[in-house]
Design an enzyme around this catalytic site. Structure first.
Site, mmCIF file in Angstrom:
data_model
loop_
_atom_site.group_PDB
_atom_site.id
_atom_site.type_symbol
_atom_site.label_atom_id
_atom_site.label_comp_id
_atom_site.label_asym_id
_atom_site.label_seq_id
_atom_site.Cartn_x
_atom_site.Cartn_y
_atom_site.Cartn_z
ATOM 1 N N ASP A 417 37.759 101.025 74.616
ATOM 2 C CA ASP A 417 38.837 100.281 75.275
ATOM 3 C C ASP A 417 39.647 101.222 76.172
ATOM 4 O OD1 ASP A 417 40.486 98.140 75.863
ATOM 5 O OD2 ASP A 417 41.795 98.483 74.138
ATOM 6 N N GLU A 420 39.767 102.240 81.893
ATOM 7 C CA GLU A 420 39.781 102.072 83.373
ATOM 8 C C GLU A 420 40.050 103.395 84.074
ATOM 9 O OE1 GLU A 420 41.523 100.182 81.168
ATOM 10 O OE2 GLU A 420 39.862 98.759 81.178
ATOM 11 N N ASP A 491 41.718 91.404 78.350
ATOM 12 C CA ASP A 491 42.850 90.646 77.810
ATOM 13 C C ASP A 491 43.050 89.314 78.527
ATOM 14 O OD1 ASP A 491 43.024 92.832 76.242
ATOM 15 O OD2 ASP A 491 44.799 93.670 77.198
HETATM 16 C C1 GLC Z 1 43.941 96.420 74.785
HETATM 17 C C2 GLC Z 1 42.615 95.716 74.500
HETATM 18 C C3 GLC Z 1 42.774 94.786 73.330
HETATM 19 C C4 GLC Z 1 43.294 95.571 72.134
HETATM 20 C C5 GLC Z 1 44.598 96.273 72.474
HETATM 21 C C6 GLC Z 1 45.087 97.171 71.346
HETATM 22 O O1 GLC Z 1 44.876 95.530 75.261
HETATM 23 O O2 GLC Z 1 42.119 95.053 75.620
HETATM 24 O O3 GLC Z 1 41.574 94.150 73.033
HETATM 25 O O4 GLC Z 1 43.486 94.712 71.053
HETATM 26 O O5 GLC Z 1 44.433 97.073 73.620
HETATM 27 O O6 GLC Z 1 44.156 98.118 71.031
#
Ligand code: GLC
Length: 764
Positions: A417, A420, A491
């Site tokens: 995650d 980017e 998200d």
């Molecule tokens: C980001 C991710 C999400 C995750 C959050 C906390 O927003 O896209 O899926 O739950 O971070 O880790």
């Protein structure tokens, strides 16, 4: 408009034609008879690609090809004609490159004029637009890299990965700059988490693709400012265009994935159902949720671990206080069939004594500031953080070593995650210093491949160390990342518009090679409702990444919090997914050969039917199943379009004639599903999770006229299938309904089915 001057010299050497114009060099390389690369070294002579790696090139180059080049001169100037077995490429003075079929039909020609915004051909509107000051946006004019190509006025355009908007991307403009934006992504969003600079243009008689392999910030205007052309430009880098012929959308996807790689066959369990929430913050939470799934008889493979499992959000650590001793919870839940899937963020906490910080700093593994005097610092979940410089092999190996520590602890899959990369204190400046292997460069070039490299690091380490097929789920990526990663769309929110947007978004990701994909079911941000959750689980029930996920602070999204009726509907569709798992797995097996995803827009198989060109609320699963989810609140009847052929409604067996619209009953507990007549669909019996029971019986869902099915079966986890350890069945059904089966390939260690059981859908 190009201005490279006249063609001065040219030379064909092997597969490449080297052209020297008065002011510019160009290389035209024939990769296959249908794939031609145009490389203009505007920024660097060094032709590197992140999407197409050494192994990809070796695969492509092992194919036969033909190339012939000749110069034609007349009073209008000079043309260099390069012919392959299927495509004619014509290079003209000034640097124009046009592509034709061998019989001379223009496929993609460069637009020779100035870019002029004309939205309609109505003279009054044209004047109005100009009078109001509509011009080509300054942001895209005068870029060092640009390519503007003629398109027919009504020709659909597909592609660009995870971008929002309808399936047909004509009349939208987009940017490729991987972006983490927490607000509700709407139809006009120009950039999201991924950069996939690949479009498919569908001419009535010939579909083709354009892949602009350049990792710098790039821009696409898809016949928005002017119906007559599409315009590509980039802030920097080279013009590195792959013209991808094929004629049909399927062939174009096949060719694109042949070039950039295909999604490898996943472990069977990973295709099952997953539950997640940012907010399951202890061993107790995870255990309770897992047990509830079993208690309510809703199949489930994993309750995933979001950032709270780490100690203070320090990557590769474990929060013993809330989750107990390392490995203990994993072991306990493994016994009940739950596999641990954990999140990993790249931002590494800056803290003396923390091993990742110490190792990364000592060895110089992090991005550097613009002056290259110290490590670059920004902020993410753990506070001040450094960013691993994943463009270097040694950094990827270092990261991979820590990934191995996780898999040694029992972790079964990894979720990458914030890659980017995300940053809380403003974006990373473009002049931050990093490396592309041995070459020093900046974030301006590396930004869009940060997630790609992190995915590669994770995948390669897991594959090598566990000898299993890795599941690496990523948020950010680039073209070619499909070789390493499954994707989810980041998200989203609990909005009907996001449920609606899911269908074109996932179909498009699939058309760009990402065959394992999904969205956060129920919506990540914002508060879901019982009706929205029911419609969402239905619409997603053939997803290859099938996960309910929600954000801390929003309504919890476990189905049992919405009442018994919701639980019944939810269970019904999760079970339905498992029933169809062997069909989904067959499609993943076929994808290795043809590059086609599981979830497909109708236009992929019905290219001559205009009703499918921009159909956004239905999709195909492979070729044999059509799904028409309800994506509007309050709707209890669905308008369904069925293309050519006969379609049999599942499970009631009613037959419909295709090339027609129907109004089909769709109460809250029902999503219209149709099976193409003449098909056999392989199905499993019920299970709570993959591996719970031995699957001794394969069920065969038969429709009228069904004759045969090629069905694939393997051990579902390891890599031995690559050495032939799988069963391939050729199953035949006689007119009298008798089933016979021939083994086309026999596995060394995968037990065969003991029984076949038929279910007749529309046969008396
Ligand atoms: C980001 C991710 C999400 C995750 C959050 C906390 O927003 O896209 O899926 O739950 O971070 O880790």
């Amino acid at each position: 408009m190009r201005d490279y001057g006249k063609i001065k010299t040219w030379k064909l050497d092997g597969r490449t034609v080297y052209v020297q114009f008065e002011k510019q060099k160009m290389e035209i390389t024939v990769l296959t008879d249908e794939i031609v690369n145009v490389f203009v070294p505007i920024w660097s002579e060094d032709h590197r690609s992140k999407a197409i790696e050494k192994e990809d090139l070796e695969r492509v180059y092992s194919q036969g090809f033909t190339v012939n080049a000749e110069l034609k001169k007349d009073e209008n100037g000079t043309e260099l004609v390069i012919t392959t077995g299927k495509i004619k490429t014509i290079v003209s003075d000034n640097g124009y490159v046009d592509f034709y079929t061998l019989d001379g039909k223009a496929v993609s020609r460069e637009f020779r004029g100035e870019r002029v915004p004309i939205k309609t051909l109505g003279i009054w509107e044209m004047e109005l637009l100009r009078a109001e000051g509509h011009t080509v946006a300054d942001t895209v004019l005068n870029k060092p890299v640009s390519d503007t190509r003629v398109v027919g006025k009504d020709e659909p355009i597909y592609g660009l990965g995870d971008k929002m908007g309808l399936l047909d991307k004509r009349s939208y403009e987009y940017e490729n700059w991987n972006t983490d934006d927490p607000s509700a992504h709407n139809e006009q969003y120009r950039s999201l988490y991924k950069s996939i600079p690949f479009v498919i243009c569908k001419k009535p008689e010939y579909a083709y693709g354009l892949f602009y392999d350049n990792t710098f910030h790039s821009y696409f205007d898809l016949a928005k400012e002017n119906k007559e052309y599409i315009a590509y430009s980039a802030d920097d880098g080279n013009l590195d265009l792959y013209f991808i012929g094929g004629g049909s959308i399927k062939n174009v996807i096949g060719n694109y994935t042949f070039l950039t790689g295909r999604t490898p066959l996943p472990q069977l369990w990973t295709l099952g159902y997953h539950q997640c929430r940012w907010g399951y913050s202890s061993a107790k939470d995870i255990t309770e949720i897992a047990e509830k799934f079993r208690e309510l008889d809703i199949p489930c493979e994993s309750v995933q671990y979001d950032i709270d499992y780490m100690d203070g959000y320090r990557v590769f650590t474990w929060n013993e206080k809330d989750y107990g001793p390392k490995g203990e919870l994993f072991e306990k839940l493994y016994k009940k069939g739950f596999k641990p899937v954990v999140i990993i963020d790249p931002g590494t906490k800056r803290e003396e004594g923390y091993f990742m910080y110490e190792e990364g700093t000592k060895n110089g593994y992090f991005f550097r500031n613009a002056e290259d005097t110290e490590d670059y610092v920004n902020e993410v979940w753990p506070g001040e953080a450094n960013y691993p410089d994943f463009g270097r092999d040694e950094v990827r190996k270092w990261w991979g070593k820590h990934v191995n520590d996780l898999t040694d602890m029992g972790v079964a899959a990894i979720w990458n995650d914030m890659n980017e990369p995300a940053s809380f204190k403003g974006p990373l400046p473009e002049d931050v210093v990093g490396y592309d292997e041995d070459r020093k460069t900046t974030h301006r070039e590396l930004h869009n491949v940060y997630g790609h490299f992190m995915g590669k690091a994770t995948y390669e380490a897991m594959k090598e160390h566990t000898k299993k097929r890795p599941l690496v789920i990523t948020r950010a990526c680039y073209s070619g990342s499909q070789k390493y990663c499954a994707v989810w769309t980041g998200d989203n929110q609990s909005l009907w518009s996001h449920l609606q947007g899911m269908i074109p978004q996932l179909c498009t990701l699939g058309m760009c090679g990402f065959a394992v994909n999904g969205v956060d079911i129920g919506g990540f941000g914002s508060d879901t409702t019982p009706e929205l959750l029911c419609r969402w689980i239905q619409a997603s029930s053939f997803s290859t990444f099938f996960r309910n996920h929600s954000a801390n602070g929003c309504t919890r999204q476990e189905p049992w919090l919405f009442g018994d009726d919701v639980v019944d509907i939810y269970r019904k569709y999760v079970k339905l997914h498992y029933r169809f798992l062997p069909y989904i797995y067959d499609l993943m097996h076929e994808e290795q050969e043809n590059g086609l995803p599981v979830m497909r827009p109708l236009v992929m198989h019905y290219e001559d039917d205009p009703a499918t060109f921009n159909l956004n609320d239905e999709y195909l699963v492979g070729e044999k199943i059509l799904v028409s989810p309800v994506v509007n609140p309050g709707e209890r009847v669905k308008k369904v379009y069925l293309p050519e052929g006969k379609w049999v409604s599942y499970p009631d067996g009613k037959t419909y004639e295709g090339k027609n619209y129907y109004l089909v009953d769709a109460p809250l507990d029902h999503m219209p599903i149709f099976i193409k007549e003449g098909s056999i669909i392989p199905m499993y019996g019920e299970m709570s999770y993959v591996g719970e029971k031995k699957m001794g019986t394969l069920e065969l869902l038969l429709t009228k006229g069904a004759k045969n099915l090629i069905h694939y079966q393997d051990g579902g986890e390891d890599l031995s299938y690559l050495q032939g350890n799988y069963n391939l069945y050729d199953i035949k059904v006689s007119e009298a309904g008798e089933v016979s089966c021939e083994l086309l390939n026999k596995a060394e260690s995968v037990p065969q089915y003991e029984h076949f059981k038929t279910i007749c859908l529309n046969i008396d």
